[in-house]
Enzyme design. Sequence first.
Site, PDB file in Angstrom:
ATOM      1  N   ARG A  65     -32.040 -16.804   6.496  1.00 59.15           N
ATOM      2  CA  ARG A  65     -31.523 -15.449   6.317  1.00 59.15           C
ATOM      3  C   ARG A  65     -31.485 -14.691   7.645  1.00 59.15           C
ATOM      4  NH1 ARG A  65     -31.096 -14.216   0.846  1.00 59.15           N
ATOM      5  NH2 ARG A  65     -31.466 -11.996   0.879  1.00 59.15           N
TER       6      ARG A  65
ATOM      7  N   ASP B 177     -26.010 -12.347  -0.749  1.00 59.41           N
ATOM      8  CA  ASP B 177     -26.319 -10.934  -0.953  1.00 59.41           C
ATOM      9  C   ASP B 177     -26.290 -10.142   0.341  1.00 59.41           C
ATOM     10  OD1 ASP B 177     -28.426 -12.434  -0.122  1.00 59.41           O
ATOM     11  OD2 ASP B 177     -29.805 -11.799  -1.696  1.00 59.41           O
TER      12      ASP B 177
ATOM     13  N   ARG C 257       0.840  -1.200   0.000  1.00 61.65           N
ATOM     14  CA  ARG C 257       0.000   0.000   0.000  1.00 61.65           C
ATOM     15  C   ARG C 257       0.876   1.251   0.000  1.00 61.65           C
ATOM     16  NH1 ARG C 257      -1.333  -3.851   3.535  1.00 61.65           N
ATOM     17  NH2 ARG C 257      -3.472  -4.614   3.609  1.00 61.65           N
TER      18      ARG C 257
ATOM     19  N   ASP D 225     -29.604 -11.910 -10.985  1.00 65.27           N
ATOM     20  CA  ASP D 225     -30.037 -13.305 -10.914  1.00 65.27           C
ATOM     21  C   ASP D 225     -30.600 -13.662 -12.278  1.00 65.27           C
ATOM     22  OD1 ASP D 225     -29.296 -13.467  -8.331  1.00 65.27           O
ATOM     23  OD2 ASP D 225     -31.306 -13.186  -7.496  1.00 65.27           O
ATOM     24  N   GLU D 226     -30.659 -14.976 -12.546  1.00 64.23           N
ATOM     25  CA  GLU D 226     -31.109 -15.371 -13.885  1.00 64.23           C
ATOM     26  C   GLU D 226     -32.567 -14.987 -14.153  1.00 64.23           C
ATOM     27  OE1 GLU D 226     -31.068 -19.573 -14.184  1.00 64.23           O
ATOM     28  OE2 GLU D 226     -31.999 -19.860 -12.218  1.00 64.23           O
ATOM     29  N   ASP D 227     -33.348 -14.910 -13.070  1.00 63.63           N
ATOM     30  CA  ASP D 227     -34.763 -14.600 -13.289  1.00 63.63           C
ATOM     31  C   ASP D 227     -35.099 -13.153 -12.963  1.00 63.63           C
ATOM     32  OD1 ASP D 227     -34.111 -15.041 -10.704  1.00 63.63           O
ATOM     33  OD2 ASP D 227     -35.841 -16.283 -10.203  1.00 63.63           O
TER      34      ASP D 227
ATOM     35  N   ARG E 195     -20.328 -16.223  -7.028  1.00 60.84           N
ATOM     36  CA  ARG E 195     -20.830 -15.060  -7.771  1.00 60.84           C
ATOM     37  C   ARG E 195     -20.035 -13.814  -7.415  1.00 60.84           C
ATOM     38  NH1 ARG E 195     -26.917 -13.887  -6.687  1.00 60.84           N
ATOM     39  NH2 ARG E 195     -26.531 -12.297  -8.236  1.00 60.84           N
TER      40      ARG E 195
END
EC number: 2.4.1.224
Lengths: 719, 736
Positions: free
Chosen positions: B691, B645, B432, B556-558, B540
């Site tokens: 969750r 997520d 750094r 998401d795929e949907d 992911r």
Amino acid sequence: MCTSGKYSSRGPALIPRMKTKHRIYYITLFSVVLLGLIATGMFQFWPHSIESSAEWSLDRRSVHDAPLVRIPVSSPIPERGDLSCRMHTCFDVYRCGYNPKNKIKVYIYPLQRFVDDVGVPISSTGLSREYNDLLSAISDSDFYTDDVSRACLFIPSIDVLNQNSLRIRETAQALAMLPRWDKGMNHLLFNMLPGGPPDYNTALDVPRDRALLAGGGFSTWTYRQGYDVSIPVYSPLSAEVDLPERQPGPRRYFILSTQTAIHREYRVELERLKEENGEAVLLLDKCTNLSQGLASIRKRCYKSQVYDYPQILQESSFCVVLRGARLGQATLSDVLQAGCVPVIMADSYILPFSEVLDWKRASVVIPEEKLPEMYTILKSIPHRQVEEMQRQARWFWEAYFSSMKAIGMTTLQIINDRIYPYAARTYEEWNNPPIVKWSSVNSPLFLPLIPPRLPGFTAVVLTYDRIESLFRVITEISKVPSLAKLLVVWNNQNKSPPEESLWPKVAVPLKVVRTKENKLSNRFFPFDEIETEAVLAIDDDIIMLTSDELQFGYEVWREFPDRLVGYPGRLHLWDHEMGKWKYESEWTNEVSMVLTGAAFYHKYFNYLYTYKMPGDIKNWVDAHMNCEDIAMNFLVANITGKAPIKVTPRKKFKCPECTAIDGLSLDQTHMVERSECINKFASVFGTMPLKVVEHRADPVLYKDDFPEKLKSFPNIGSL
Amino acid sequence: MQARKKYVLLGLCTCCWLLLYYWGGLQDRLLGLITHRRGEVARPWPDWLDRVLLPDYADQAELQHGGGPGESPRQRQQTWAGIYKDSHCRMDTCFDFARCQGQSGFRVYVYPTEKGEQVSESYRKILTSVAESRYYTSDPREACLFVLGIDTLDRDQLSSQFVPNVDERIRGYPLWNDGRNHVIFNLYSGTWPNYTEDLGFNVGQAILAKASLNTEHFRPGFDISIPLFSKDHPQKGGERGWLVRNTVPPQRKYLLMFKGKRYLTGIGSDTRNALHHIHNGKDIVSLTTCRHGKDWEKHKDARCDHDNQEYERFDYQELLHNSTFCLVPRGRRLGSFRFLESLQAACIPVLLSNGWELPFSDVIQWNQAVIEGDERLLLQVPSTVRAVGSDRVLALRQRTQMLWEAYFSTVDKIVLTTLEIIKDRVYSHVSRNKLMWNALPGGLLVLPEYSTHLAHYPFYYLNLGISPGQEFTAVIHATSPLVSQSQPIMKLLQVVSKSKYCSQIIILWNSEKPPPHRSKWPPMPVPLTVTDGRRKTSSRFLPHAAIETDAVLSLDEDTVLLTNEINFAFHVWRSFPERIAGYPPRSHFWDPVKRAWGYTSKWTNEYSIVLTGAAFYHRYYHHLFSHYLPPSLRALVDRTLNCDDILMNFLVSAVTHLPPIKVAQRKQYKEMPALQGSKAPWANPEHFTQRQECVNTFASWFGYMPLVHSQFRLDPVLFKDHVSVFRKKYKDLERV
């Protein structure tokens, strides 16, 4: 005394006796006064006559006219430098004292030519051109004082830049003979080439007591961190050859080595690298076939091919700077000048000015051991970073390496920063090149804070004489739960505000401030009465904002305490035909300003507006009675680099039938003036700081199919 | 008459005297003027006539030669290793770099604590921090760095926690190797009356991580100065700084304060005995007490009683809250607890501790956060701090908070900073720079393996005066096999590829079936890559090398979105590049009944999570997710196929201290599951309970709840306004 008291009380009969007594008295008095006068005169003129004679001696114009000083053989020799010296142990801060400018005072000893007992000078070169440049730069600077007694730092005029030209013992004796030497306290020596063959010490070998050393080529074992200053080895070539700055970007070669004295072991490694990577690596050496002469220092060869040095440095992305017998290499300066990223391989080397410069942004430091991996290491650096390093390298050279003046000033500034740490230059000031300084932003409110809801906000209402509308505004605002205080800025000098009993009854404190002049700037004055961080600036005719809208605006401001969070959104546009900025108040898809007719902001910006507004913007606003809101938008955007936040869809503020363009703003000339404001302010700021965004803030459940009762902010108007 | 005469005469004399005095001065000035005109007083270093004839300070050839090639590098290495040991240690000579060059990289081994070994609370915390860090290894063979199991924190022989015979014990360790590659933590060294830096055993070539280090004994670039912390200092989580708002003007009730012990005798007494001089009882409160130790009354001096009385009048906590500056004078040792206390309290420390090597001085630029005073100049301190302007107070104060939260608030952070500093030295070309250490969010959250280039991070855009890139990469998480051309993913591909900001699409294939042949995918105007996620949910957020844009659009795929929604969200993200900006909002809350955190997907007035099924964020967060978070949390995500997520939201909020950003109106970002054979995992009630648990597990790892609530969403400026639709740029967002 007792008797004389008696006599005097008896009266005039004894006057004659008294007279003689008085005469003696007067004579004594006179002589005392006279003696005093003489003493004062002596005090006044004596030291000056000495100093002025010293000054006169400087008036001689040739170096050779400097007075000759003979060093007796038995003259004392200072102790070797004490490795444990630090500012708090070996430096006398009392000499520097507290001073409001936070600047140290530097004294330079007048030039003397020191010779030993038999008349041989202590140095083979005497004063060098570089040291002369350094001293004259210092004497021209703000640091300089000609008053020895007020100096905090002393610089001997004995040139010790290059140890090779010195007679060590005699130089040390000469130093000790300096009138204010005092064990070297607060004395600063500049040395670029320390040590001598065969083992080349990394610090000046001249014994120097406690003197600070600004040295080129320190190793971590000789460098007294926080005491010494590591400086570059100046390359006179940079004054001779003008290498114009090149745009950062890929170059013909990837790695270039131009040093002529590389140890055999390393040259073998470099040659192996060349074999593996071919054209990308260029390995140059001395030219053997050229006729010897001055030109040879400006040439480098690969096999039979001849290259110009230092021009060739500009043809490579990375340039190798390997240690030789010495750690500090003048090549580093040439490489930086060429905007080539130095690959520094010199274990234990303290890089020049490393106390303040961030070398990781301008160079690659590789342990000597890893020389064989150099190619892989360099290849892993992203292109964009290499470009940035090229730019940074060139900037370091320009600012800190390019001349003896630059080197001297940087050294003094570093020492100055230690003595007045609370006024020290920042990392950004040291390390950001001008182009980055220009565009970069260091927000004064940089900490990500979401201030608590309490104690709420202070509403500041600017009014002139629209009492009825003012009272309506006050009544509306007073319904907002987070309102902490109301401040009415009464801008009408001809009329007194209405009596207290006539004002609407509100639950929070209401205070009226009468101003001395009818100025728009008054609304942004950081009144002591504003005790909250959040300020709601509101005009006295904004009657349509609902309590929910205002409370929501405050909640949004809490999440963006460093921005303007307001209701009327505006935009600036570039008018291609006219070639200038234009003010847009139509309903557009974009926003770059929110008007302070109804906006939340941090009280800090009041302070900025009143005291730190650049140029004559403030006066301009007051003279034209216009654009104070645009000025505020410029100011905030410029210092934070962020766009304002428009809250809620609200576009009409005064009455449902009104058009978007209202009141004052209706006037066509007024609009033209506002466009002018934008152009004027952009030229004062030297840039267009406003940021355009396409969003506004609405409550999470705005217009959602959800029971209104359960929404926190149901009453959000649609226009 | 007589008296009058006398006075006249006296007056005359004085006049003469004064006249002469001034005349003298005048003459002096005249003299000055003349000399000015004549030459060299204004510019006392002469402009020599023979300037051009002056010699160069060195011959150019000599300069380029650089003193010649010097001795053989190999020989030099050996000589160095022989000379520069112990008190002359540097990384080059006392550290075995070869140990860190292995496959495993930077690994730290902790010696097991022997049975019956007394380990202090603080040292136990340090060991835990190392053991829980991502650098820990249980195999000494792959270790690069070693930490002793023996408690070396308190080396005061009079202390009850003093461990005897350390020397003999460490010499018995086969791995000790004269301390090479060892770090020794220490808080207290030496004992009454001199409090020397002696640890009572031979440190050899080990790196000292020590509090109260003196610059003289400090081996630069080798030792590390750490702050003195109390045994109550939290392991993780930690209290936040006390600054909640930036008041203007920033000055507080008191200008400067000190409340503490006064040493009547011995080391450190000089400074503390003088502190009462600056006390004025109004804006400067400097209180000392003699009442400490057993026999204070023996040494008691005349001031003691008065001072002790005054001391009781003020409350330390109250002073800490209400003072702009806090004095941090040395105690018996150079460092004191006051330092961290005032740093946390946003009370700007004024240091009076000559020779103290400040904590982590290698990397932290302290002059931007504290006022470094000088013990010798105590009486100047009031005027110095009075002269500090409001702007500077504001900046210094915020910086105390930044540093406190980045490096000091927990033992974890102190230990990790120590390790990271050493790691930066070992891999110096992947380390750094100072800006990374000193700008928000602090060095611990900047992983140089990702990049050493500032512009590759989401944090420095404003600093560099640049803005994020104009393009994004879409990463679509696919879990169901491709069976028909009407699947949601096909529609999504079309929608995404139509965005003019989209530079490429990556499909992360996490289905049981192998990915379909290339020809099965529709033709795209942008490059389409299919990567195998190896059926891990955490994949992911793997830092795929293919992602070259700053922005990542995670889908998401949907997911159901419009191209314009994507464009608008991207615009918003570019204004907030360090945050997550996206569509599906969620919220957390504290459940007082269960005494646990709750998670809700209900529509509420506020949110603290934006799901990554349709959100933009900076690609650096992929790297942080995969390398900064512990494997245990990622394993949890993989095991449950859930919570990835939420974890990402925890991470980003922990970095920024800010909420994510909900964009526009859409909340339902997926088609409602068709009644028959709904397989969507999130429709499962168990999924929801999981969750809830995740939120609590994550919060306990972070040690606090990093999520922050927000009450607004960002809509297009003319959203649902009564304006002609033709004027609206994002008109189709209103039909959602």
